[in-house]
Design a protein around this motif. Structure first.
Motif, short mmCIF file in Angstrom:
data_model
loop_
_atom_site.label_atom_id
_atom_site.label_comp_id
_atom_site.label_asym_id
_atom_site.label_seq_id
_atom_site.Cartn_x
_atom_site.Cartn_y
_atom_site.Cartn_z
N ARG A 14 0.83 -1.20 0.00
CA ARG A 14 0.00 0.00 0.00
C ARG A 14 0.86 1.26 0.00
NH1 ARG A 14 -4.65 1.02 -1.47
NH2 ARG A 14 -5.26 2.30 0.31
N LEU A 15 1.97 1.21 0.73
CA LEU A 15 2.87 2.35 0.78
C LEU A 15 3.48 2.62 -0.60
CD1 LEU A 15 4.18 4.47 2.62
CD2 LEU A 15 6.01 2.83 3.09
N LEU A 16 3.86 1.56 -1.30
CA LEU A 16 4.38 1.74 -2.65
C LEU A 16 3.33 2.35 -3.57
CD1 LEU A 16 6.47 -1.46 -3.48
CD2 LEU A 16 7.28 0.90 -3.44
N GLU A 17 2.10 1.89 -3.44
CA GLU A 17 1.02 2.38 -4.28
C GLU A 17 0.71 3.85 -4.01
OE1 GLU A 17 -3.82 1.66 -4.87
OE2 GLU A 17 -2.65 0.36 -3.53
N LEU A 18 0.66 4.23 -2.74
CA LEU A 18 0.19 5.56 -2.37
C LEU A 18 1.30 6.59 -2.27
CD1 LEU A 18 -2.40 4.54 0.35
CD2 LEU A 18 -2.85 5.16 -2.03
N ALA A 19 2.56 6.16 -2.10
CA ALA A 19 3.65 7.12 -1.90
C ALA A 19 4.89 6.82 -2.73
CB ALA A 19 4.03 7.18 -0.42
N GLY A 20 4.89 5.73 -3.48
CA GLY A 20 6.09 5.34 -4.21
C GLY A 20 6.57 6.38 -5.20
N GLY A 21 5.65 6.96 -5.94
CA GLY A 21 6.04 7.98 -6.92
C GLY A 21 6.65 9.20 -6.27
N GLU A 22 6.07 9.63 -5.16
CA GLU A 22 6.61 10.80 -4.45
C GLU A 22 8.01 10.50 -3.92
OE1 GLU A 22 5.39 13.91 -0.85
OE2 GLU A 22 4.25 12.05 -1.13
N THR A 23 8.18 9.33 -3.31
CA THR A 23 9.49 8.97 -2.77
C THR A 23 10.54 8.89 -3.85
OG1 THR A 23 8.39 7.70 -1.02
CG2 THR A 23 10.73 7.27 -1.38
N LEU A 24 10.21 8.27 -4.98
CA LEU A 24 11.16 8.15 -6.08
C LEU A 24 11.53 9.53 -6.63
CD1 LEU A 24 12.74 6.35 -8.02
CD2 LEU A 24 10.69 6.25 -9.47
N GLY A 25 10.56 10.42 -6.73
CA GLY A 25 10.86 11.77 -7.20
C GLY A 25 11.85 12.48 -6.29
N TYR A 26 11.65 12.36 -4.99
CA TYR A 26 12.58 12.96 -4.03
C TYR A 26 13.98 12.35 -4.17
CZ TYR A 26 9.18 15.59 -1.19
OH TYR A 26 8.26 16.49 -0.72
N MET A 27 14.05 11.04 -4.33
CA MET A 27 15.36 10.40 -4.45
C MET A 27 16.12 10.91 -5.66
SD MET A 27 14.57 6.42 -3.45
CE MET A 27 14.16 5.92 -1.76
N LEU A 28 15.44 11.06 -6.78
CA LEU A 28 16.09 11.57 -7.98
C LEU A 28 16.57 13.00 -7.80
CD1 LEU A 28 13.62 10.07 -10.61
CD2 LEU A 28 16.01 9.41 -10.31
N ILE A 29 15.76 13.82 -7.14
CA ILE A 29 16.18 15.20 -6.88
C ILE A 29 17.36 15.22 -5.91
CG2 ILE A 29 15.45 17.40 -5.85
CD1 ILE A 29 12.62 16.80 -6.91
N GLY A 30 17.36 14.33 -4.92
CA GLY A 30 18.50 14.23 -4.02
C GLY A 30 19.77 13.86 -4.75
N MET A 31 19.67 12.96 -5.73
CA MET A 31 20.84 12.61 -6.54
C MET A 31 21.32 13.83 -7.32
SD MET A 31 19.44 8.91 -7.92
CE MET A 31 20.90 8.42 -8.84
N ALA A 32 20.38 14.62 -7.84
CA ALA A 32 20.75 15.83 -8.58
C ALA A 32 21.45 16.84 -7.68
CB ALA A 32 19.50 16.46 -9.21
N LEU A 33 20.94 17.02 -6.48
CA LEU A 33 21.54 17.98 -5.56
C LEU A 33 22.94 17.55 -5.11
CD1 LEU A 33 18.44 18.87 -3.36
CD2 LEU A 33 19.47 20.24 -5.17
N ALA A 34 23.12 16.23 -4.96
CA ALA A 34 24.46 15.74 -4.62
C ALA A 34 25.43 16.01 -5.76
CB ALA A 34 24.40 14.25 -4.30
N ARG A 35 24.97 15.75 -6.99
CA ARG A 35 25.83 15.98 -8.15
C ARG A 35 26.11 17.46 -8.35
NH1 ARG A 35 25.15 11.70 -12.35
NH2 ARG A 35 26.82 10.89 -11.04
N ALA A 36 25.15 18.31 -7.95
CA ALA A 36 25.32 19.76 -8.11
C ALA A 36 26.18 20.36 -7.01
CB ALA A 36 23.96 20.44 -8.13
N GLY A 37 26.52 19.58 -5.98
CA GLY A 37 27.40 20.07 -4.93
C GLY A 37 26.69 20.71 -3.76
N MET A 38 25.35 20.77 -3.78
CA MET A 38 24.64 21.42 -2.68
C MET A 38 24.88 20.71 -1.36
SD MET A 38 20.56 22.00 -2.15
CE MET A 38 19.92 22.95 -0.78
N LEU A 39 24.87 19.38 -1.40
CA LEU A 39 24.96 18.60 -0.17
C LEU A 39 26.40 18.32 0.24
CD1 LEU A 39 22.02 16.16 -0.88
CD2 LEU A 39 22.05 18.15 0.61
N THR A 40 27.34 18.83 -0.50
CA THR A 40 28.75 18.68 -0.14
C THR A 40 29.41 20.03 0.08
OG1 THR A 40 29.27 18.50 -2.51
CG2 THR A 40 29.04 16.45 -1.27
N GLY A 41 28.59 21.06 0.37
CA GLY A 41 29.12 22.37 0.72
C GLY A 41 29.48 23.25 -0.46
N GLY A 42 29.01 22.90 -1.65
CA GLY A 42 29.41 23.64 -2.84
C GLY A 42 28.58 24.85 -3.17
#
Length: 388
Positions: free
Chosen positions: A202-230
């Motif tokens: 049920r969690l995958l059905e009701l929140a999976g898309g939202e969680t996956l979207g956040y994960m992808l944005i987190g990957m982008a922010l790491a690559r952009a240097g935001m999360l490493t002090g850049g």
């Protein structure tokens, strides 16, 4: 630490109370105020931050690991095992299995540029929100038709049957939660497995898309240097302005709508699952920028170092919190389930935060890594090596 602001309600009250403040408790003004503050500032945002950091951790780990695909899937396998044990033996609100399943999709995007990752994350969030929003718009249409003076009896019956599955006062689900979670450990485990056993799906059905979207944005922010002090302070402030400017007014409007509707179950569920997704994502990013700005500005303060230590033991503290809170509230412990007001629950949150802030620096000074972080790493390494 932020996750506990929301999870404390699920530890201590029937599940319906998480969404509907009138589903359990007296509905005191102070309780409604606490619920409203959480809706405005924290609901969905804390899970969003956790998913952002999970995505960032995946891409940072992939950048420095040999045999990265095998090691990644070994880590996800161990995380899934922890999640299964946590969800079925300790607390039904587990998020680890959810992350492990979605984490298996992330290697597809390992080599994407930051721009492509960010666009993909935003598209996933918007599409998921749009699909769910259409469903709840249809339910509002059904409500209008079923409550009309000349509504057919069959339509009214269908509407009432649907409404009975939503969080509201006096629901059968709340009664079942009370009966189970005030029992002994075997009774509660049987309930988690045989009644609540489909929760991960049920969690995958009701929140999976939202969680996956956040994960992808987190990957982008790491690559952009935001999360490493850049990022500069100016960049962080810009994200705060845009995120809060876009997100908070709409979330405030949805919260006011919930009050104006007298906590109508469809309005509450629509806000929780669908309509608020893009706007709580915007405020989650603003929260992230604010935290980074504060951490940089007050880096030499002892409290910042203590919070950083908690962060380095986040996996341990997530599971430790479940053990502590279920022991306090469930029948095999202090049996306080359903007996503490919503506002008073935050005394328990403060106590748990004090434990985290005290124990974490002490433990890391002696052992260098959290106990469950070490176990996760060792088990994943063994699995990865065994599959070579």
């Amino acid at each position: 630490m932020g996750i506990l602001l929301l999870n404390i309600v699920s530890f201590a009250m029937p599940g319906d109370a998480y969404i509907n403040p009138l589903a359990w408790g007296s509905g005191r003004p102070v309780d409604l105020a606490v619920w409203a503050i959480n809706q405005l500032l924290f609901e969905g945002r804390m899970r969003g931050l956790l998913a952002l950091l999970f995505g960032a951790g995946v891409i940072l780990g992939a950048a420095r690991a040999e045999h990265r695909l095998r090691r990644h899937y070994a880590r996800m396998a161990v995380l899934a095992l922890f999640g299964l044990a946590h969800g079925y033996l300790v607390w039904n609100g587990d998020i680890l299995l959810h992350y492990a399943i979605l984490g298996c999709l992330l290697p597809i995007a390992w080599d994407w540029s930051e721009g492509r990752l960010a666009r993909a994350g935003i598209i996933v969030l918007l599409v998921f929100s749009a699909l769910l929003s259409l469903q709840f718009a249809g339910l509002l249409g059904l409500q209008a038709a079923a409550t009309a003076p000349d509504a057919p009896a069959s339509l009214v019956a269908s509407y009432r049957a649907m409404l009975a599955t939503f969080p509201q006062p006096g629901s059968a689900v709340a009664a079942a939660d009370l009966a189970a979670y005030r029992g002994d450990w075997l009774t509660i485990t049987d309930y988690r497995v045989n009644v609540r056993g489909s929760t991960p799906l049920r969690l995958l059905e009701l929140a999976g898309g939202e969680t996956l979207g956040y994960m992808l944005i987190g990957m982008a922010l790491a690559r952009a240097g935001m999360l490493t002090g850049g990022w500069s302070e100016r960049g962080l402030r810009r994200m705060m302005v845009w995120g809060y400017g876009i997100g908070l007014p709409v979330i405030a409007g949805l919260t006011i709508w919930a009050f104006a509707s007298r906590f109508d179950p469809i309005v509450l569920m629509g806000n929780f699952l669908a309509w608020s997704i893009p706007f709580r994502a915007a405020t989650a990013l603003a929260h992230l920028a604010l935290i980074l700005w504060l951490a940089r500005r007050f880096a030499d303060r002892p409290i910042v170092r203590r919070i950083a230590a908690v962060g380095r033991m986040a996996f341990t503290h997530y599971l430790l919190t479940s053990f502590v809170m279920t022991t306090i509230f469930y029948g095999y412990g202090l049996a306080l389930f359903g007996r503490v007001g919503r506002a008073e629950l935050y005394l328990f949150v403060a106590g748990m935060w004090a434990i985290m802030l005290t124990v974490s620096p002490w433990w890391l000074a002696r052992f260098g890594i959290g106990p469950l972080e070490r176990l996760w790493r060792l088990l994943a390494a063994r699995i990865a090596n065994a599959t070579q």
